[in-house]
Design an enzyme around this catalytic site. Sequence first.
Site, PDB file in Angstrom:
ATOM      1  N   LYS A  66       0.815  -1.219   0.000  1.00 50.48           N
ATOM      2  CA  LYS A  66       0.000   0.000   0.000  1.00 50.48           C
ATOM      3  C   LYS A  66       0.851   1.271   0.000  1.00 50.48           C
ATOM      4  O   LYS A  66       0.692   2.147   0.850  1.00 50.48           O
ATOM      5  CB  LYS A  66      -0.962   0.005   1.190  1.00 50.48           C
ATOM      6  CG  LYS A  66      -1.954  -1.146   1.212  1.00 50.48           C
ATOM      7  CD  LYS A  66      -2.890  -1.040   2.410  1.00 50.48           C
ATOM      8  CE  LYS A  66      -3.962  -2.109   2.393  1.00 50.48           C
ATOM      9  NZ  LYS A  66      -3.458  -3.459   2.674  1.00 50.48           N
ATOM     10  N   PHE A  67       1.715   1.406  -0.980  1.00 46.79           N
ATOM     11  CA  PHE A  67       2.591   2.569  -1.053  1.00 46.79           C
ATOM     12  C   PHE A  67       1.779   3.865  -1.124  1.00 46.79           C
ATOM     13  O   PHE A  67       0.819   3.976  -1.873  1.00 46.79           O
ATOM     14  CB  PHE A  67       3.500   2.481  -2.283  1.00 46.79           C
ATOM     15  CG  PHE A  67       4.415   1.291  -2.282  1.00 46.79           C
ATOM     16  CD1 PHE A  67       5.208   1.011  -1.180  1.00 46.79           C
ATOM     17  CD2 PHE A  67       4.487   0.443  -3.378  1.00 46.79           C
ATOM     18  CE1 PHE A  67       6.056  -0.083  -1.174  1.00 46.79           C
ATOM     19  CE2 PHE A  67       5.332  -0.644  -3.386  1.00 46.79           C
ATOM     20  CZ  PHE A  67       6.120  -0.916  -2.280  1.00 46.79           C
ATOM     21  N   HIS A  68       2.196   4.847  -0.324  1.00 50.55           N
ATOM     22  CA  HIS A  68       1.509   6.148  -0.305  1.00 50.55           C
ATOM     23  C   HIS A  68       2.516   7.204   0.134  1.00 50.55           C
ATOM     24  O   HIS A  68       2.837   7.315   1.316  1.00 50.55           O
ATOM     25  CB  HIS A  68       0.320   6.104   0.661  1.00 50.55           C
ATOM     26  CG  HIS A  68      -0.557   7.315   0.582  1.00 50.55           C
ATOM     27  ND1 HIS A  68      -1.658   7.489   1.398  1.00 50.55           N
ATOM     28  CD2 HIS A  68      -0.510   8.417  -0.198  1.00 50.55           C
ATOM     29  CE1 HIS A  68      -2.249   8.643   1.106  1.00 50.55           C
ATOM     30  NE2 HIS A  68      -1.557   9.221   0.148  1.00 50.55           N
ATOM     31  N   ILE A  70       5.081  10.808  -1.725  1.00 52.66           N
ATOM     32  CA  ILE A  70       5.211  11.720  -2.856  1.00 52.66           C
ATOM     33  C   ILE A  70       5.496  10.903  -4.119  1.00 52.66           C
ATOM     34  O   ILE A  70       5.979   9.767  -4.039  1.00 52.66           O
ATOM     35  CB  ILE A  70       6.309  12.774  -2.611  1.00 52.66           C
ATOM     36  CG1 ILE A  70       7.675  12.100  -2.435  1.00 52.66           C
ATOM     37  CG2 ILE A  70       5.965  13.632  -1.397  1.00 52.66           C
ATOM     38  CD1 ILE A  70       8.825  13.089  -2.367  1.00 52.66           C
ATOM     39  N   PRO A  71       5.189  11.453  -5.302  1.00 49.66           N
ATOM     40  CA  PRO A  71       5.295  10.670  -6.533  1.00 49.66           C
ATOM     41  C   PRO A  71       6.639   9.981  -6.759  1.00 49.66           C
ATOM     42  O   PRO A  71       6.689   8.800  -7.126  1.00 49.66           O
ATOM     43  CB  PRO A  71       5.003  11.709  -7.624  1.00 49.66           C
ATOM     44  CG  PRO A  71       4.063  12.672  -6.971  1.00 49.66           C
ATOM     45  CD  PRO A  71       4.561  12.773  -5.560  1.00 49.66           C
ATOM     46  N   THR A  72       7.745  10.688  -6.531  1.00 46.30           N
ATOM     47  CA  THR A  72       9.061  10.095  -6.782  1.00 46.30           C
ATOM     48  C   THR A  72       9.311   8.896  -5.878  1.00 46.30           C
ATOM     49  O   THR A  72       9.825   7.859  -6.323  1.00 46.30           O
ATOM     50  CB  THR A  72      10.176  11.141  -6.570  1.00 46.30           C
ATOM     51  OG1 THR A  72       9.972  12.224  -7.478  1.00 46.30           O
ATOM     52  CG2 THR A  72      11.546  10.528  -6.830  1.00 46.30           C
ATOM     53  N   THR A 128     -11.544  -1.447   3.806  1.00 43.48           N
ATOM     54  CA  THR A 128     -12.810  -2.053   4.243  1.00 43.48           C
ATOM     55  C   THR A 128     -13.115  -1.790   5.715  1.00 43.48           C
ATOM     56  O   THR A 128     -14.223  -2.067   6.172  1.00 43.48           O
ATOM     57  CB  THR A 128     -12.795  -3.573   4.003  1.00 43.48           C
ATOM     58  OG1 THR A 128     -11.647  -4.147   4.637  1.00 43.48           O
ATOM     59  CG2 THR A 128     -12.763  -3.887   2.515  1.00 43.48           C
ATOM     60  N   ARG A 190     -16.047 -13.072   4.206  1.00 46.42           N
ATOM     61  CA  ARG A 190     -16.261 -13.873   5.405  1.00 46.42           C
ATOM     62  C   ARG A 190     -17.191 -15.035   5.099  1.00 46.42           C
ATOM     63  O   ARG A 190     -18.049 -14.948   4.217  1.00 46.42           O
ATOM     64  CB  ARG A 190     -16.875 -13.010   6.527  1.00 46.42           C
ATOM     65  CG  ARG A 190     -15.920 -11.953   7.062  1.00 46.42           C
ATOM     66  CD  ARG A 190     -14.778 -12.596   7.833  1.00 46.42           C
ATOM     67  NE  ARG A 190     -13.828 -11.611   8.329  1.00 46.42           N
ATOM     68  CZ  ARG A 190     -12.725 -11.239   7.713  1.00 46.42           C
ATOM     69  NH1 ARG A 190     -12.447 -11.746   6.519  1.00 46.42           N
ATOM     70  NH2 ARG A 190     -11.898 -10.372   8.262  1.00 46.42           N
ATOM     71  N   GLN A 199     -12.953  -5.362  10.056  1.00 41.33           N
ATOM     72  CA  GLN A 199     -13.488  -4.922   8.771  1.00 41.33           C
ATOM     73  C   GLN A 199     -14.979  -4.628   8.907  1.00 41.33           C
ATOM     74  O   GLN A 199     -15.678  -5.260   9.692  1.00 41.33           O
ATOM     75  CB  GLN A 199     -13.235  -5.973   7.699  1.00 41.33           C
ATOM     76  CG  GLN A 199     -11.743  -6.142   7.386  1.00 41.33           C
ATOM     77  CD  GLN A 199     -11.485  -7.193   6.343  1.00 41.33           C
ATOM     78  OE1 GLN A 199     -12.103  -8.239   6.343  1.00 41.33           O
ATOM     79  NE2 GLN A 199     -10.553  -6.915   5.448  1.00 41.33           N
TER      80      GLN A 199
END
Length: 241
Positions: A66-68, A70-72, A128, A190, A199
């Site tokens: 789940k990378f989050h 800055i763009p670089t 979720t 589930r 969840q």
Amino acid sequence: MKNIDNPSEKIIIALDGMDKDDVVNLLKKIPEIVWVKVGLELFVSEGPDVLSMLREKGKKIFLDLKFHDIPTTVARACFAASQTGAEFISLHTCAGMKALKMANEAANEGASKVNLIPPKLLGITILTSWTRESFCNDLLINQSIDQRVKHLAEIASNSGLGGCVCSPKEVQFLRESYPETFELITPGIRSLGSNVNDQSRVSDASEAIKMGASKLVIGRAITQSNDSAYMFKSFCDKISI
């Protein structure tokens, strides 16, 4: 709905809460497993070696980090991740279209550099665990979750990503807008009567597939069962009906 010849291809086993030995034991119990999901916990504790082990065992990998950022930074992370041999890699669509486009280009470049097939990047929409109430109160976002997911999926598609991750509650209206080649990966699955844990937006396997999910992410319902092999077969039977 089309007949599903190999339902095990539709199930991604989430290896959350497990160490390398646990994973090896699970794969011995259920050799039919095709797809596995390696998340933050397992990757941080075991490192890239666990991915090499899974590849050696012939498993397809969803690297769910789940990378989050800055763009670089996101692009560089996807460049490196694409060289692990993972088929799917996740990143947050909230990183923005510039980050997603750069990440997609970087993943293609990174995989090609080591003669691997480029992975499909999957955009995380809304986790979720979010409810409508917490979404409004914590983030001060007045859009409905459905509206937000629809917008983020559009960003993912327009950025060239291979699909997105969404809850079973959003699959149907997204599938109406995107072809089957656009992966809709669905956690929050589930079995009847099982604990939903942390969840909120959940469904059962059969319904999610009928609504258009490409693949289902299933973890504790199988991995923490007293009979994991039986539960895996049970889920396969449900989605093949």
